[in-house]
Design an enzyme around this catalytic site. Structure first.
Site, PDB file in Angstrom:
ATOM      1  N   ALA A   1      68.778   6.254 -34.798  1.00 31.21           N
ATOM      2  CA  ALA A   1      69.633   6.458 -35.972  1.00 31.21           C
ATOM      3  C   ALA A   1      68.738   6.826 -37.147  1.00 31.21           C
ATOM      4  O   ALA A   1      67.732   6.160 -37.397  1.00 31.21           O
ATOM      5  CB  ALA A   1      70.417   5.189 -36.272  1.00 31.21           C
TER       6      ALA A   1
ATOM      7  N   LYS B   1      72.693   6.854 -26.918  1.00 32.59           N
ATOM      8  CA  LYS B   1      72.579   6.516 -28.346  1.00 32.59           C
ATOM      9  C   LYS B   1      72.742   4.999 -28.441  1.00 32.59           C
ATOM     10  O   LYS B   1      73.850   4.474 -28.282  1.00 32.59           O
ATOM     11  CB  LYS B   1      73.695   7.231 -29.129  1.00 32.59           C
ATOM     12  CG  LYS B   1      73.814   6.824 -30.581  1.00 32.59           C
ATOM     13  CD  LYS B   1      73.095   7.771 -31.501  1.00 32.59           C
ATOM     14  CE  LYS B   1      73.275   7.380 -32.970  1.00 32.59           C
ATOM     15  NZ  LYS B   1      72.532   8.273 -33.881  1.00 32.59           N
TER      16      LYS B   1
ATOM     17  N   THR C   1      71.275  15.176 -33.044  1.00 28.70           N
ATOM     18  CA  THR C   1      72.327  15.189 -32.013  1.00 28.70           C
ATOM     19  C   THR C   1      72.460  16.577 -31.394  1.00 28.70           C
ATOM     20  O   THR C   1      72.696  16.706 -30.190  1.00 28.70           O
ATOM     21  CB  THR C   1      73.669  14.720 -32.622  1.00 28.70           C
ATOM     22  OG1 THR C   1      73.439  13.450 -33.245  1.00 28.70           O
ATOM     23  CG2 THR C   1      74.735  14.555 -31.567  1.00 28.70           C
TER      24      THR C   1
END
Ligand SMILES: Nc1ncnc2c1ncn2[C@@H]1O[C@H](COP(=O)(O)OP(=O)(O)OP(=O)(O)O)[C@@H](O)[C@H]1O
Ligand SMILES: [Mg+2]
Length: 205
Positions: A96, A29, A13
């Protein structure tokens, strides 16, 4: 382009925020598991100060901070893979966790990346343990013929590790983000200007 990492919590991130600022691209995202202390979208908003035109909404948000396949099961949700597809045009897409994280019981994140056909940036630590994780990640990407733009390191400089990974992993090093006291736009812009080359990121999605 896709920003993935050797593991969860490696700094995807932070790197994605720096690239959104440095390259002037949108951040997306597709899938968030758990919202504490904040979602990645909230973290990007805070670090960059970018607004809703640049920080896109996450289509699937699950409540449990677990692997998506399990988090979805506990929430009683069946993830529609199509809804995770990035928007058209250039943007920074953050996955993720790492590459082999299951989105559901049949699909891994790396399968989605292969399908989306966007170039991948691998975020890796400079510290001990990174050689194994990084070489395995690169082998998985190369064996699926996924275009790898390069590695972005996070952490203190470790020249031998960085060179070893570039050579043995047959991958370019794009730059390194040191540990920063303050994760804010000014510092991230400065790191991008000092340690990265805009042209390395090409003009494709
Ligand atoms: N360069 C840096 N300087 C200071 N802190 C950092 C840096 N990179 C990462 N961190 C910190 O490390 C933690 C993990 O970073 P980050 O959230 O970017 O990881 P991630 O790979 O996106 O994790 P996830 O898999 O949960 O999405 C955060 O608390 C972040 O603030
Ligand atoms: Mg993240």
């Amino acid at each position: 382009m896709i920003v993935t990492g050797t593991d969860t919590d490696v700094g995807k991130t932070v790197v994605a925020s720096m690239l959104a600022l440095g390259l002037g691209l949108r951040y997306f995202k597709p899938l968030q598991c758990g919202c504490r202390p904040q979602t990645d979208v909230q973290a990007v908003q805070r670090m960059t100060g970018l607004g809703a035109d640049k920080v896109l909404e996450t289509p699937v948000i699950l409540t449990q901070p677990l692997s998506p396949h399990r988090s979805a099961e506990l929430d009683g949700v069946s993830i529609d893979l199509e809804s995770l597809t990035p928007p058209l045009g250039r943007c920074i897409v953050e996955g993720a966790g790492g590459l082999m994280v299951p989105v559901n019981r049949n699909t891994l994140f790396i399968d989605l990346f292969a399908k989306w056909k966007r170039p991948v940036i691998l975020v890796a630590r400079t510290g001990l343990g990174t050689i194994n994780h990084t070489l395995m990640s690169l082998e998985a990407l190369h064996s699926r013929k996924i275009d790898v733009l390069g590695i972005v390191f996070v952490g203190d400089e470790n020249l031998d590790t960085q060179t070893t990974l570039s050579e043995m992993g047959r991958t370019k090093v794009l730059g390194r983000v040191p540990m920063l006291d303050k994760l804010e736009a000014e510092n991230l812009n400065q790191v991008f200007k000092r340690n990265f080359t805009r042209e390395d990121f090409g003009t494709l999605s």
